[in-house]
Design an enzyme around this catalytic site. Structure first.
Site, short mmCIF file in Angstrom:
data_model
loop_
_atom_site.label_atom_id
_atom_site.label_comp_id
_atom_site.label_asym_id
_atom_site.label_seq_id
_atom_site.Cartn_x
_atom_site.Cartn_y
_atom_site.Cartn_z
N GLU A 53 0.81 -1.22 0.00
CA GLU A 53 0.00 0.00 0.00
C GLU A 53 0.84 1.28 0.00
O GLU A 53 1.67 1.48 0.88
CB GLU A 53 -0.92 0.00 1.23
N LYS A 55 0.78 4.61 1.04
CA LYS A 55 -0.01 5.36 2.03
C LYS A 55 0.93 6.41 2.63
O LYS A 55 1.65 6.14 3.58
CB LYS A 55 -0.50 4.37 3.10
N LYS A 114 -7.85 2.82 -2.63
CA LYS A 114 -8.18 2.76 -1.21
C LYS A 114 -8.82 4.09 -0.82
O LYS A 114 -8.15 5.12 -0.80
CB LYS A 114 -6.89 2.50 -0.43
N GLU A 163 -14.67 -5.01 2.61
CA GLU A 163 -13.93 -5.11 3.88
C GLU A 163 -14.85 -5.33 5.06
O GLU A 163 -15.85 -4.63 5.24
CB GLU A 163 -13.12 -3.83 4.09
N ASN A 184 -10.21 -6.71 8.14
CA ASN A 184 -9.30 -5.70 8.65
C ASN A 184 -8.98 -5.97 10.11
O ASN A 184 -9.88 -5.96 10.96
CB ASN A 184 -9.91 -4.30 8.48
N GLU A 214 -5.90 -7.88 6.27
CA GLU A 214 -5.50 -6.47 6.15
C GLU A 214 -5.03 -5.91 7.49
O GLU A 214 -5.61 -6.21 8.53
CB GLU A 214 -6.69 -5.60 5.71
N SER A 215 -4.02 -5.08 7.44
CA SER A 215 -3.56 -4.22 8.55
C SER A 215 -2.79 -4.94 9.64
O SER A 215 -3.09 -6.07 10.01
CB SER A 215 -4.73 -3.49 9.22
O1 LIG Z 1 -4.23 3.22 8.75
C1 LIG Z 1 -4.89 3.96 9.51
O2 LIG Z 1 -4.41 4.65 10.41
C2 LIG Z 1 -6.39 4.06 9.31
C3 LIG Z 1 -7.10 4.93 10.13
C4 LIG Z 1 -8.45 5.07 9.96
C5 LIG Z 1 -9.12 4.35 8.99
C6 LIG Z 1 -8.42 3.49 8.16
C7 LIG Z 1 -7.06 3.34 8.32
N1 LIG Z 1 -6.33 2.51 7.51
C8 LIG Z 1 -6.88 1.86 6.38
C9 LIG Z 1 -6.33 0.53 6.13
O3 LIG Z 1 -7.13 -0.36 5.90
C10 LIG Z 1 -4.86 0.30 6.09
O4 LIG Z 1 -4.26 1.37 5.44
C11 LIG Z 1 -4.41 -0.97 5.40
O5 LIG Z 1 -5.16 -2.07 5.77
C12 LIG Z 1 -2.93 -1.23 5.72
O6 LIG Z 1 -2.76 -1.30 7.13
P1 LIG Z 1 -1.30 -1.23 7.77
O7 LIG Z 1 -0.48 -2.33 7.15
O8 LIG Z 1 -1.52 -1.48 9.22
O9 LIG Z 1 -0.75 0.11 7.48
#
Ligand SMILES: O=C(O)c1ccccc1NCC(=O)[C@H](O)[C@H](O)COP(=O)(O)O
Length: 266
Positions: A53, A55, A114, A163, A184, A214-215
């Site tokens: 991602e 971001k 996204k 999601e 997520n 995810e995340s």
């Molecule tokens: O990433 C955040 O801080 C966030 C805050 C509020 C709403 C959504 C958010 N993230 C969206 C996502 O789903 C993530 O960017 C994505 O899954 C990647 O997660 P990560 O690997 O933990 O950065």
């Protein structure tokens, strides 16, 4: 479903901005690159399917990464990313539709848009191979329904990642017709990450669904844990972007795409 009033303030702010955001001009028609085919191609040459991602920042990030997003995207593909995710939300994540367009022109892997899409006209902002619909944000008054947005997206040629965060939301996604479902690990109500979320919720997904964890995935051990719990692919932002630093994005990606179960053995 969670009422917006019980969401973290940052998420309430994201949703307020999303409600105000308009659509594009003309109706989009996409010739999409297949996400499942990209996952199969990664598996075939021994890579863990990872959606990396782009971001630049986020409400939970330690800082901002200001490198050229196209260079970051190319570095992720060089590290073995099967697909990319590009934030287009401008106010809280530093993204833009123009960034996604530039990235998609520069790479040949599928690109996920996204964003926080609540209304059909918001589908027409930019071409992407996949768009995101978030179950818990589409159960509120004043948004289009998950079913309506799914079919409106597919009519335009998009694939749709739906999601969820709980087993009930996975069931809701499947009932609405989703064939690609993400779980997520970040609870968007509290912005807390718990890697036990995916294994719990994934049990509600039928075998035929393409399932994405995810995340919060930061290490090869995390990759193996999600894969053993049934993830066909992983979506990773922060651990690759390294918001507080300037580490090598190709190496950060490769560390995860090359993860094997021997990584968890001592
Ligand atoms: O990433 C955040 O801080 C966030 C805050 C509020 C709403 C959504 C958010 N993230 C969206 C996502 O789903 C993530 O960017 C994505 O899954 C990647 O997660 P990560 O690997 O933990 O950065």
């Amino acid at each position: 479903m969670e009422s917006n009033g019980r969401m973290a303030p940052e998420v309430q702010s994201i949703l307020a901005a999303a409600r105000e955001r308009g659509g594009g001009g003309d109706r989009v028609a996409v010739d999409a690159r297949s996400l499942p085919a990209a996952f199969e191609a990664a598996e075939a040459d021994g890579r863990v399917p990872v959606i990396a991602e782009v971001k630049p920042t986020s409400p939970t990030a330690d800082g901002e990464r200001t490198d050229d997003p196209v260079e970051l995207a190319e570095a992720m593909v060089a590290g073995g990313a099967a697909a990319l995710s590009v934030l287009t939300e401008p106010d809280h994540f530093g993204g833009s539709a123009e960034t996604l367009q530039r990235v998609r022109e520069a790479v040949d892997v599928p690109v996920l848009r996204k964003d926080f899409i609540l209304h059909e006209e918001q589908l027409d902002v930019v071409e992407a191979d996949v768009i995101l619909l978030i179950v818990r944000f589409l159960e509120e008054d004043g948004t289009d329904s998950l079913e309506d947005l799914l079919s409106a997206a597919r009519e335009r040629g998009f694939q749709v990642l739906v999601e969820a965060h709980t087993a009930a939301e996975v069931e809701r996604a499947v009932e609405a017709g989703a064939d690609i479902v993400g779980v997520n690990n970040r609870d968007l109500a509290k912005l807390e990450v718990d890697l036990a979320t995916f294994p719990d919720a994934a049990t509600a997904a039928p075998e035929a669904v393409t399932l994405i964890a995810e995340s919060g995935i930061g290490s090869p051990d995390d990759v193996v844990r999600m894969r053993e719990a049934g993830a066909d692919a992983l979506l990773v932002g922060s651990a690759i972007m390294d918001h507080g630093g300037d580490s090598d994005v190709t190496a950060n990606t490769r560390r995860l795409t090359a993860a094997t179960d021997t990584d968890t053995q001592t």
